[in-house]
Design a protein around this motif. Structure first.
Motif, PDB file in Angstrom:
ATOM      1  N   ALA A 101       2.355   1.365  -3.689  1.00 18.61           N
ATOM      2  CA  ALA A 101       1.268   1.936  -4.555  1.00 18.61           C
ATOM      3  C   ALA A 101       0.584   3.487  -4.346  1.00 18.61           C
ATOM      4  O   ALA A 101       0.741   4.065  -5.348  1.00 18.61           O
ATOM      5  CB  ALA A 101       0.001   0.917  -4.620  1.00 18.61           C
ATOM      6  N   SER A 102       0.669   3.760  -3.088  1.00 26.76           N
ATOM      7  CA  SER A 102       0.045   5.120  -2.894  1.00 26.76           C
ATOM      8  C   SER A 102       1.319   6.184  -3.250  1.00 26.76           C
ATOM      9  O   SER A 102       0.848   7.387  -3.618  1.00 26.76           O
ATOM     10  CB  SER A 102      -0.466   5.243  -1.560  1.00 26.76           C
ATOM     11  N   GLU A 128       1.687  -5.855  -5.051  1.00 24.01           N
ATOM     12  CA  GLU A 128       1.429  -4.336  -4.905  1.00 24.01           C
ATOM     13  C   GLU A 128       0.001  -3.917  -5.494  1.00 24.01           C
ATOM     14  O   GLU A 128      -0.900  -3.421  -4.905  1.00 24.01           O
ATOM     15  CB  GLU A 128       2.327  -3.685  -5.609  1.00 24.01           C
ATOM     16  N   ALA A 138      -2.178   1.945 -11.116  1.00 27.39           N
ATOM     17  CA  ALA A 138      -1.531   0.600 -10.409  1.00 27.39           C
ATOM     18  C   ALA A 138      -1.844  -0.344 -11.340  1.00 27.39           C
ATOM     19  O   ALA A 138      -1.068  -1.438 -11.994  1.00 27.39           O
ATOM     20  CB  ALA A 138      -2.241   0.315  -8.993  1.00 27.39           C
ATOM     21  N   TRP A 184      -3.248  -2.788  -3.061  1.00 29.18           N
ATOM     22  CA  TRP A 184      -3.911  -1.609  -3.461  1.00 29.18           C
ATOM     23  C   TRP A 184      -5.383  -1.646  -3.942  1.00 29.18           C
ATOM     24  O   TRP A 184      -6.251  -0.794  -3.445  1.00 29.18           O
ATOM     25  CB  TRP A 184      -2.746  -0.703  -4.525  1.00 29.18           C
ATOM     26  N   VAL A 210       0.834  -1.197  -0.057  1.00 27.84           N
ATOM     27  CA  VAL A 210       0.010   0.068  -0.082  1.00 27.84           C
ATOM     28  C   VAL A 210       0.735   1.056   0.052  1.00 27.84           C
ATOM     29  O   VAL A 210       0.670   2.242  -0.877  1.00 27.84           O
ATOM     30  CB  VAL A 210      -0.862  -0.135   1.201  1.00 27.84           C
TER      31      VAL A 210
END
Length: 174
Positions: free
Chosen positions: A16-17, A31, A70, A35, A13
């Protein structure tokens, strides 16, 4: 070649963020799926607080946008074109806009909220708006097909070789 361990929830997370608007490069399955779990939960939470189809559609489009990069990176990691997700997303937006602006759907929602929904009301609304409902069904089916193709491609393992999108985030040379 050696495969690196799967990313944990927090690490996936966080990664990905930090790349929320990065459409280049590659993302591992762990990932991506962690996410997307966050994105889907956020979508469900935010859209469940409104009965207005327009507001719900706008919220869904915004929240799902955070999964777009993503997904593009995930497809590129599996050596697939990111255009699959762009087309799927566009069809999803079109479906949401159509649903939110549909006089038939808004009438059905109003009837349901007023408590006067019955089979005759549904049949009347559908009969009076058959073309509109048919077009919505076509867009929705196309969206479902493209979304399913994207999901299947996202399940594919990382391409271990270097691609035009960079080195594999999963496989390393020893």
């Amino acid at each position: 070649m050696r495969a690196l361990p799967q990313l944990g929830f927090v690490e996936a997370v966080r990664l990905a963020s930090s790349r929320i608007l990065d459409f280049k490069g590659r993302s591992r399955r762990s990932e991506f799926w962690w996410w997307m779990l966050i994105v889907m939960i956020a979508n469900w939470v935010f859209t469940s607080f409104t009965s207005n189809l327009m507001v719900s559609g706008i919220i869904a489009a915004i929240v799902m946008f955070f999964g777009l990069a993503a997904t593009a990176r995930r497809l590129q990691d599996a050596d697939k074109s990111a255009w699959w997700v762009y087309i799927s997303y566009a069809l999803g937006i079109a479906s949401n806009i159509f649903l939110a602006t549909s006089s038939a759907m808004n009438t059905l929602v109003e009837e349901a909220l007023s408590g006067s929904m019955n089979e005759k009301v549904i049949q009347k609304v559908l009969a009076n708006n058959a073309g509109e409902m048919g077009l919505y069904a076509c867009i929705s089916v196309l969206f479902a097909i493209f979304a399913l193709i994207v999901i299947i491609m996202c399940l594919k393992d990382s391409d271990p070789e270097m691609t035009e999108h960079g080195e594999s985030p999963k496989y390393v040379n020893e």
